[in-house]
Motif scaffolding. Structure first.
Motif, PDB file in Angstrom:
ATOM      1  N   SER A  46       0.841  -1.199   0.000  1.00 50.06           N
ATOM      2  CA  SER A  46       0.000   0.000   0.000  1.00 50.06           C
ATOM      3  C   SER A  46       0.872   1.241   0.000  1.00 50.06           C
ATOM      4  CB  SER A  46      -0.919   0.014   1.227  1.00 50.06           C
ATOM      5  OG  SER A  46      -0.166   0.018   2.423  1.00 50.06           O
ATOM      6  N   MET A  47       0.458   2.216  -0.798  1.00 44.54           N
ATOM      7  CA  MET A  47       1.206   3.475  -0.889  1.00 44.54           C
ATOM      8  C   MET A  47       0.699   4.458   0.145  1.00 44.54           C
ATOM      9  SD  MET A  47       1.470   3.945  -5.009  1.00 44.54           S
ATOM     10  CE  MET A  47       2.163   2.658  -6.043  1.00 44.54           C
ATOM     11  N   GLY A  48       1.610   5.304   0.604  1.00 41.62           N
ATOM     12  CA  GLY A  48       1.236   6.315   1.580  1.00 41.62           C
ATOM     13  C   GLY A  48       0.673   7.564   0.936  1.00 41.62           C
ATOM     14  N   LYS A  49       0.464   8.568   1.749  1.00 40.29           N
ATOM     15  CA  LYS A  49      -0.084   9.844   1.263  1.00 40.29           C
ATOM     16  C   LYS A  49       0.497  10.987   2.078  1.00 40.29           C
ATOM     17  CE  LYS A  49      -4.530   8.033  -0.382  1.00 40.29           C
ATOM     18  NZ  LYS A  49      -6.000   8.134  -0.269  1.00 40.29           N
ATOM     19  N   THR A  50       0.381  12.182   1.516  1.00 40.13           N
ATOM     20  CA  THR A  50       0.741  13.403   2.226  1.00 40.13           C
ATOM     21  C   THR A  50      -0.503  14.271   2.356  1.00 40.13           C
ATOM     22  OG1 THR A  50       3.013  13.387   1.374  1.00 40.13           O
ATOM     23  CG2 THR A  50       2.179  15.486   2.207  1.00 40.13           C
ATOM     24  N   PRO A  51      -0.949  14.548   3.577  1.00 38.39           N
ATOM     25  CA  PRO A  51      -2.096  15.434   3.748  1.00 38.39           C
ATOM     26  C   PRO A  51      -1.793  16.815   3.176  1.00 38.39           C
ATOM     27  CG  PRO A  51      -1.595  14.267   5.787  1.00 38.39           C
ATOM     28  CD  PRO A  51      -0.448  14.019   4.860  1.00 38.39           C
ATOM     29  N   PRO A  52      -2.811  17.576   2.781  1.00 38.72           N
ATOM     30  CA  PRO A  52      -2.583  18.907   2.224  1.00 38.72           C
ATOM     31  C   PRO A  52      -1.730  19.771   3.156  1.00 38.72           C
ATOM     32  CG  PRO A  52      -4.878  18.282   1.955  1.00 38.72           C
ATOM     33  CD  PRO A  52      -4.259  17.232   2.811  1.00 38.72           C
ATOM     34  N   ARG A  53      -0.631  20.246   2.649  1.00 40.51           N
ATOM     35  CA  ARG A  53       0.325  20.990   3.466  1.00 40.51           C
ATOM     36  C   ARG A  53      -0.244  22.312   3.990  1.00 40.51           C
ATOM     37  NH1 ARG A  53       4.737  18.796   5.877  1.00 40.51           N
ATOM     38  NH2 ARG A  53       5.822  17.334   4.506  1.00 40.51           N
ATOM     39  N   LYS A  54      -1.044  22.954   3.163  1.00 38.15           N
ATOM     40  CA  LYS A  54      -1.521  24.288   3.529  1.00 38.15           C
ATOM     41  C   LYS A  54      -2.744  24.259   4.443  1.00 38.15           C
ATOM     42  CE  LYS A  54       0.293  26.481  -0.652  1.00 38.15           C
ATOM     43  NZ  LYS A  54      -0.028  27.309  -1.862  1.00 38.15           N
ATOM     44  N   GLU A  55      -3.283  23.077   4.699  1.00 34.70           N
ATOM     45  CA  GLU A  55      -4.473  22.965   5.542  1.00 34.70           C
ATOM     46  C   GLU A  55      -4.061  22.464   6.928  1.00 34.70           C
ATOM     47  OE1 GLU A  55      -7.694  20.910   3.676  1.00 34.70           O
ATOM     48  OE2 GLU A  55      -7.141  21.647   1.668  1.00 34.70           O
ATOM     49  N   THR A  56      -4.058  23.393   7.877  1.00 37.94           N
ATOM     50  CA  THR A  56      -3.541  23.105   9.217  1.00 37.94           C
ATOM     51  C   THR A  56      -4.363  22.064   9.965  1.00 37.94           C
ATOM     52  OG1 THR A  56      -4.821  24.970  10.112  1.00 37.94           O
ATOM     53  CG2 THR A  56      -2.538  25.408   9.435  1.00 37.94           C
ATOM     54  N   GLU A  57      -5.611  21.858   9.532  1.00 35.02           N
ATOM     55  CA  GLU A  57      -6.458  20.908  10.258  1.00 35.02           C
ATOM     56  C   GLU A  57      -5.900  19.486  10.206  1.00 35.02           C
ATOM     57  OE1 GLU A  57     -10.288  20.735   8.451  1.00 35.02           O
ATOM     58  OE2 GLU A  57      -9.495  20.805   6.409  1.00 35.02           O
ATOM     59  N   TYR A  58      -4.978  19.217   9.242  1.00 35.06           N
ATOM     60  CA  TYR A  58      -4.373  17.895   9.164  1.00 35.06           C
ATOM     61  C   TYR A  58      -3.117  17.775  10.046  1.00 35.06           C
ATOM     62  CZ  TYR A  58      -7.269  17.039   5.029  1.00 35.06           C
ATOM     63  OH  TYR A  58      -8.330  16.863   4.157  1.00 35.06           O
ATOM     64  N   TRP A  59      -2.554  18.922  10.434  1.00 40.45           N
ATOM     65  CA  TRP A  59      -1.235  18.920  11.050  1.00 40.45           C
ATOM     66  C   TRP A  59      -1.215  19.431  12.489  1.00 40.45           C
ATOM     67  CZ3 TRP A  59       2.335  16.473   8.123  1.00 40.45           C
ATOM     68  CH2 TRP A  59       2.073  16.356   6.757  1.00 40.45           C
ATOM     69  N   GLU A  60      -2.234  20.156  12.914  1.00 37.60           N
ATOM     70  CA  GLU A  60      -2.214  20.694  14.276  1.00 37.60           C
ATOM     71  C   GLU A  60      -2.530  19.593  15.291  1.00 37.60           C
ATOM     72  OE1 GLU A  60      -5.029  23.829  14.140  1.00 37.60           O
ATOM     73  OE2 GLU A  60      -6.760  22.533  13.772  1.00 37.60           O
ATOM     74  N   ASN A  61      -1.923  19.707  16.450  1.00 39.44           N
ATOM     75  CA  ASN A  61      -2.055  18.702  17.518  1.00 39.44           C
ATOM     76  C   ASN A  61      -1.739  17.290  17.002  1.00 39.44           C
ATOM     77  OD1 ASN A  61      -3.008  20.730  19.340  1.00 39.44           O
ATOM     78  ND2 ASN A  61      -5.038  20.577  18.377  1.00 39.44           N
TER      79      ASN A  61
END
Length: 477
Positions: A46-61
């Motif tokens: 299975s291949m991985g993914k990168t969440p949208p960089r500019k959307e903080t809702e994927y990266w905060e906390n």
């Protein structure tokens, strides 16, 4: 995959009812007890993914490790990641779920065939796949793939070989894996594990040898020059004319130039004398011991002097860009034209008119002049190149930040070009370096303070001949 009855010597693959020859895809021969198998028939990946960089809702906390290729130690275990993602990313981006601890992962873009084992539960980016063998008793298949995938992913000379190119889902699926029986896989993994420390040691030794082969010629050159400046390269000859005779000749030439108005007299001329092997510097009638300043001992038949005692310094002229014309015989030498052991006259050449050349004739180079650069990269110390002018034609003029040393006795020039390359002399020169954090500068006054060990003239010529003989061998290395 098997040998077809119709094609007994060819590798064939059966897809449905179709059988096709795949001999041109096989990168090497394998034992009869092995089989070739497509990657997708051996494992699920299975291949991985990168969440949208500019959307903080994927990266905060963030709470979940997220692996990039930079986090993967080659043939090692991932125990930490530089970045993490949060629960929102886990729910909305990584639908296939997190890869559990112990999962084999491999990069297939940019850096192809880099493998690691997850030491933590983690997600990863789209340049990495998680690999799950369909059958993996005691993790033998995982261990086997961990050892061979770096080679297989980049191996081959066939027209379908990967050779480090970026893979995709189809090329990954079609990757050919040489598959031994399970028991042999186990033995292969055990033997590779046993031999890896030896391979690592060999790799370290090979790296050291490669570095030695790379650096040895230059290190040898430095040693040769060090021996030369210390009077150890050639034997001393008691029949040589004493060095004081050479000094008297140098001083006579210097006084003649002063009398002719071609150079200025030093306001505070320095003279170095040796008494009972102890060097003293005399300035304005006052003398001081300089034992702590001389960098090494020299033969009794040698003496110490300042660079200013044996050469005159000519600084470059500040030519303006408006002075330059498109073509002429009168070339101006700038920093980019003076390189180690050579003049690069074709490097962005600029010229001046005959009239300006006549007006600035004092800055024209003469045969046996020694050129040096006085500005460069401070950390690299990649300047103070010394180049001897061998001919006065075509006319060459020095620009600012290019200096010229003109020996009072021109037959010493060749020797000086070598002596000024020695580390001992250079360390004196660069102790006076000024400038910014990046750009270094050398001043003429400080350069002329450099202590030079002076041999008798005959020995000086023998030193040059021996240096050039030995340097030829270094260049062949």
């Amino acid at each position: 995959m098997h040998y077809s009855d119709n094609l007994p010597y060819a590798y064939c693959e059966q897809i449905g009812k179709e059988i096709r020859d795949i001999s041109d895809e096989i990168p090497f021969d394998i034992p009869d007890s092995w089989e070739w198998i497509r990657f997708s028939n051996l494992v699920n990946f299975s291949m991985g993914k990168t969440p949208p960089r500019k959307e903080t809702e994927y990266w905060e906390n963030p709470i979940y490790p997220w692996v990039s290729i930079a986090d993967m130690p080659a043939d090692g275990t991932v125990i930490s990641t530089k970045e993490k993602v949060n629960q929102f990313a886990a729910d909305n981006t990584f639908k296939s779920g997190i890869s559990p601890i112990g999962t084999l992962i491999m990069s297939f873009k940019l850096t192809v065939g880099k493998v690691s084992i997850l030491g933590i539960d983690a997600f990863h980016n789209e340049a990495i796949i998680s690999i799950f063998p369909f059958i993996d008793d005691d993790r033998i298949v995982t261990s086997y793939l961990f050892k061979i995938l770096p080679l297989i992913a980049q191996n081959g000379d066939t027209k379908t070989a990967i050779k480090g190119a970026t893979l995709n889902s189809d090329s990954l699926s079609n990757l050919l894996i040489p598959l031994p029986p399970i028991a042999e896989q186990r033995r292969i993994v055990a033997k590779i594990t046993e031999l890896e420390p030896c391979v690592t040691s060999y790799g370290i030794a090979e790296t050291k040898l490669t570095n030695l082969n790379t650096t040895f010629p230059e290190a040898l050159k430095k040693s040769i020059l060090q021996e030369a400046v210390q009077g150890k390269l050639v034997p001393q000859n008691p029949d040589d004319e004493p060095e004081r005779v050479l000094l008297q000749r140098i001083r006579a030439e210097k006084q003649a130039l002063i009398k002719a108005g071609k150079i200025k007299k030093d306001k505070h001329e320095s003279v170095i004398v040796t008494r009972d092997k102890i060097p003293y510097e005399i300035i304005d009638g006052k003398e001081r011991c300089i034992t702590d300043e001389v960098p090494f001992e020299i033969p009794d038949s040698w003496c110490w002097c300042k660079l200013s005692d044996i050469v005159s310094f000519i600084g470059g002229y500040a030519y303006n860009s408006s002075d330059f014309i498109s073509s002429s015989q009168n070339q101006v030498l700038r920093l980019g034209n003076v390189k180690p052991d050579e003049l690069k006259l074709s490097a962005k050449p600029v010229f001046i008119s005959d009239a300006l050349a006549e007006a600035t004739v004092a800055f024209r180079c003469k045969t046996d002049d020694i050129l040096l650069t006085m500005t460069g990269t401070r950390k690299k110390r990649d300047y103070f190149f010394t180049v001897r002018i061998l001919c006065e034609e075509p006319p060459l003029f020095i620009n600012q930040r290019v200096g010229c040393l003109r020996a009072y006795v021109t037959s010493m020039s060749h020797w000086l070009t070598w002596i000024l390359k020695s580390e001992t002399v250079l360390s004196q020169v660069f102790q006076y370096e000024t400038g910014t954090a990046n750009q270094g500068n050398l001043g003429a006054e400080n350069i002329m303070k450099t202590l030079i060990p002076l041999p008798p003239l005959e020995e000086l010529h023998r030193i040059v001949a021996k240096i050039e003989e030995l340097i030829q061998y270094c260049d062949k290395l």
